[in-house]
Write a protein that holds these residues in place. Structure first.
Motif, PDB file in Angstrom:
ATOM      1  N   GLU A   1       0.825  -1.209   0.000  1.00  0.00           N
ATOM      2  CA  GLU A   1       0.000   0.000   0.000  1.00  0.00           C
ATOM      3  C   GLU A   1       0.859   1.258   0.000  1.00  0.00           C
ATOM      4  N   ASP A   2       1.984   1.228   0.708  1.00  0.00           N
ATOM      5  CA  ASP A   2       2.874   2.391   0.727  1.00  0.00           C
ATOM      6  C   ASP A   2       3.430   2.670  -0.667  1.00  0.00           C
ATOM      7  N   LEU A   3       3.899   1.639  -1.353  1.00  0.00           N
ATOM      8  CA  LEU A   3       4.480   1.831  -2.681  1.00  0.00           C
ATOM      9  C   LEU A   3       3.408   2.158  -3.718  1.00  0.00           C
ATOM     10  N   GLU A   4       2.224   1.606  -3.550  1.00  0.00           N
ATOM     11  CA  GLU A   4       1.132   1.935  -4.465  1.00  0.00           C
ATOM     12  C   GLU A   4       0.779   3.412  -4.349  1.00  0.00           C
ATOM     13  N   ALA A   5       0.770   3.937  -3.130  1.00  0.00           N
ATOM     14  CA  ALA A   5       0.504   5.361  -2.924  1.00  0.00           C
ATOM     15  C   ALA A   5       1.620   6.227  -3.505  1.00  0.00           C
ATOM     16  N   ASP A   6       2.814   5.644  -3.656  1.00  0.00           N
ATOM     17  CA  ASP A   6       3.956   6.367  -4.205  1.00  0.00           C
ATOM     18  C   ASP A   6       4.024   6.269  -5.727  1.00  0.00           C
ATOM     19  N   GLY A   7       3.027   5.623  -6.344  1.00  0.00           N
ATOM     20  CA  GLY A   7       2.973   5.576  -7.798  1.00  0.00           C
ATOM     21  C   GLY A   7       3.467   4.296  -8.426  1.00  0.00           C
ATOM     22  N   PHE A   8       3.794   3.284  -7.633  1.00  0.00           N
ATOM     23  CA  PHE A   8       4.244   2.003  -8.174  1.00  0.00           C
ATOM     24  C   PHE A   8       3.042   1.148  -8.587  1.00  0.00           C
ATOM     25  N   ARG A   9       3.247   0.344  -9.640  1.00  0.00           N
ATOM     26  CA  ARG A   9       2.251  -0.642 -10.053  1.00  0.00           C
ATOM     27  C   ARG A   9       2.476  -1.918  -9.242  1.00  0.00           C
ATOM     28  N   ILE A  10       1.428  -2.455  -8.648  1.00  0.00           N
ATOM     29  CA  ILE A  10       1.557  -3.580  -7.723  1.00  0.00           C
ATOM     30  C   ILE A  10       1.016  -4.860  -8.352  1.00  0.00           C
ATOM     31  N   THR A  11       1.814  -5.917  -8.306  1.00  0.00           N
ATOM     32  CA  THR A  11       1.381  -7.260  -8.696  1.00  0.00           C
ATOM     33  C   THR A  11       1.415  -8.127  -7.446  1.00  0.00           C
ATOM     34  N   ARG A  12       0.263  -8.625  -7.044  1.00  0.00           N
ATOM     35  CA  ARG A  12       0.160  -9.413  -5.814  1.00  0.00           C
ATOM     36  C   ARG A  12       0.131 -10.914  -6.114  1.00  0.00           C
ATOM     37  N   ASN A  13       0.241 -11.707  -5.055  1.00  0.00           N
ATOM     38  CA  ASN A  13       0.176 -13.176  -5.144  1.00  0.00           C
ATOM     39  C   ASN A  13       1.184 -13.731  -6.153  1.00  0.00           C
ATOM     40  N   VAL A  14       2.376 -13.190  -6.150  1.00  0.00           N
ATOM     41  CA  VAL A  14       3.403 -13.627  -7.098  1.00  0.00           C
ATOM     42  C   VAL A  14       3.836 -15.054  -6.768  1.00  0.00           C
ATOM     43  N   GLY A  15       3.901 -15.895  -7.783  1.00  0.00           N
ATOM     44  CA  GLY A  15       4.295 -17.283  -7.578  1.00  0.00           C
ATOM     45  C   GLY A  15       3.286 -18.084  -6.788  1.00  0.00           C
ATOM     46  N   GLY A  16       2.052 -17.579  -6.705  1.00  0.00           N
ATOM     47  CA  GLY A  16       1.028 -18.273  -5.936  1.00  0.00           C
ATOM     48  C   GLY A  16       1.143 -18.081  -4.443  1.00  0.00           C
ATOM     49  N   LEU A  17       1.991 -17.152  -4.007  1.00  0.00           N
ATOM     50  CA  LEU A  17       2.171 -16.885  -2.580  1.00  0.00           C
ATOM     51  C   LEU A  17       1.395 -15.625  -2.204  1.00  0.00           C
ATOM     52  N   PRO A  18       0.441 -15.717  -1.301  1.00  0.00           N
ATOM     53  CA  PRO A  18      -0.382 -14.555  -0.939  1.00  0.00           C
ATOM     54  C   PRO A  18       0.416 -13.393  -0.351  1.00  0.00           C
ATOM     55  N   THR A  19       1.587 -13.668   0.229  1.00  0.00           N
ATOM     56  CA  THR A  19       2.361 -12.593   0.859  1.00  0.00           C
ATOM     57  C   THR A  19       3.586 -12.203   0.033  1.00  0.00           C
ATOM     58  N   ALA A  20       3.557 -12.509  -1.264  1.00  0.00           N
ATOM     59  CA  ALA A  20       4.617 -12.075  -2.179  1.00  0.00           C
ATOM     60  C   ALA A  20       4.036 -11.068  -3.163  1.00  0.00           C
ATOM     61  N   PHE A  21       4.800 -10.001  -3.434  1.00  0.00           N
ATOM     62  CA  PHE A  21       4.328  -9.014  -4.400  1.00  0.00           C
ATOM     63  C   PHE A  21       5.515  -8.355  -5.089  1.00  0.00           C
ATOM     64  N   VAL A  22       5.228  -7.722  -6.230  1.00  0.00           N
ATOM     65  CA  VAL A  22       6.230  -6.938  -6.950  1.00  0.00           C
ATOM     66  C   VAL A  22       5.649  -5.556  -7.194  1.00  0.00           C
ATOM     67  N   ALA A  23       6.409  -4.527  -6.855  1.00  0.00           N
ATOM     68  CA  ALA A  23       6.035  -3.139  -7.136  1.00  0.00           C
ATOM     69  C   ALA A  23       6.965  -2.618  -8.226  1.00  0.00           C
TER      70      ALA A  23
END
Length: 397
Positions: free
Chosen positions: A111-133
């Protein structure tokens, strides 16, 4: 005292050492095309000979000055937003979520990086607590790796004395509240600098769960999350500030679950087939194996299930193993022998064994060029400065 200095300088061995220092200084002076220092007098021999200054080309001086301006600009940017990052770190410290359960920590950073203008991809690799900004476009593509998982049974209040915040709770024994937050701050600062200068480039921040169990990045890599990177940068809290040039140990993880037959341990022990006996025999076999593997290898285990109570022959038991060696090709044959020992333990006890969660991680592949560059920047920035309060806290710890 002058008298002591004079008597020390008169010692033949000490005078020889002074001459050796002078010779070294002259050789270096010739190498850098600078005039040698004047010979030292006997009174000066007890102090170190001054090394000649290296002559630096004007273009290099100009480049270094520009770099220092960049460092100062980025440093000022971070100082102005210090509280933002301190708050994130403190909250993750309080969450203290173990591997693959870092729900709040992951959400906070995303949420912090999304507010800073980053594009967020969640559930990376099928892991609910992995993401890429991700922010920006084009090359270079620079990735910052962050982690935020805690360790079990290490709950700790924010103080020097050891005292649990939550009885039996998890805590950040490896400082991952700092690790993830600082990597996030670096990604955010680089994004701001690219915006300010109008330069092309892509910035990625990787929210990597389960570092303590070694699982998170494996699944993210399988999903292609790191494809297209020109460089990946990470760090870890420690007792010194330096760029890592070495490697790490490759590792295999596995749990061995044994199944036997329950019975009353006093009334009818002959009818039982103890799964715990199998675990113990496996551990004994592995401990004897240690003599016949390379010295740099490491094997650790914990018994995660040893049965219910002593008067019941355990029908189930489990042991969790880590197997490490300097390279992947050195781990594999050791793991093969550990698997053979597990099967032998099952045969000796007439039990059955299942192997779960068998996966491995390669040794760290250092980037010497990037490490040299990073170390140069650290040298230019100089050592960290600590307040009297911080130094007092460190002494108390």
């Amino acid at each position: 005292m002058p008298r002591a200095r004079s008597s020390t300088a008169g010692h033949p061995r000490f005078t020889k050492q002074c001459r050796a220092r002078m010779h070294s200084a002259i050789v270096l002076s010739d190498h850098f095309a600078a005039p040698p220092p004047r010979p030292a007098t006997s009174d000066e021999c007890s102090s170190a000979v001054q090394w000649p200054r290296r002559r630096v080309a004007p273009a290099r001086i100009e480049r270094r000055e520009k770099c220092m301006v960049k460092h100062q600009e980025v440093g000022d940017w971070l100082d102005e937003r210090q509280q933002r990052f301190v708050n994130i770190s403190d909250q993750i410290w309080g969450f203290a979520e173990v591997a693959l359960a870092e729900t709040k920590s992951c959400q906070l950073q995303a949420e912090d990086l999304e507010a800073d203008g980053f594009r967020i991809t969640r559930n990376v690799g099928g892991l609910p607590t992995a993401f890429v900004a991700e922010w920006g476009e084009g090359s270079p593509v620079i990735g910052f790796l962050g982690e935020y998982d805690a360790l079990p049974d290490l709950s700790q209040k924010n103080q020097a004395a050891q005292e649990q915040l939550v009885a039996g709770g998890a805590g950040h024994g490896c400082g991952h509240n700092l690790l993830g937050t600082a990597s996030l701050a670096a990604a955010s600062a680089l994004k701001a600098w690219l915006q300010e200068t109008g330069r092309p480039g892509t910035v990625r921040y990787y929210g990597c769960p389960a570092e303590e169990t070694g699982a998170g990045k494996v699944f993210m890599a399988r999903a292609g999350a790191f494809d297209g990177l020109d460089a990946a940068i990470t760090w870890h809290p420690g007792s010194s500030i330096s760029a890592m040039r070495g490697s790490s140990l490759a590792i295999d993880h596995a749990t061995f679950r044994f199944f036997g037959k329950t019975s009353h341990a006093a009334g009818a022990p002959e009818l039982g087939r103890s799964a715990l006996d199998a675990v113990e025999l496996m551990n004994i076999g592995v401990n004897f194996l240690r003599e016949h593997i390379i010295e740099a290898a490491r094997i650790h285990y914990v018994i995660t299930n040893g049965g219910g109570q002593p008067n019941v022959v355990p029908a189930e038991a489990e042991v969790w193993y880590y197997i490490r060696a300097p390279r992947r090709d050195l781990v594999d044959p050791i793991t093969k022998r550990v698997l053979a020992i597990a099967n032998a333990a099952a045969a000796m006890t007439e039990t059955r064994v299942e192997v779960h969660d068998l996966y491995g991680i390669h040794n760290f592949l250092p980037n010497q060029t990037l490490a040299t560059l990073a170390m140069g920047v650290l040298d230019e920035l100089g050592p960290m400065e600590f307040t009297a309060e911080e130094e007092a806290f460190a002494r108390e710890v």
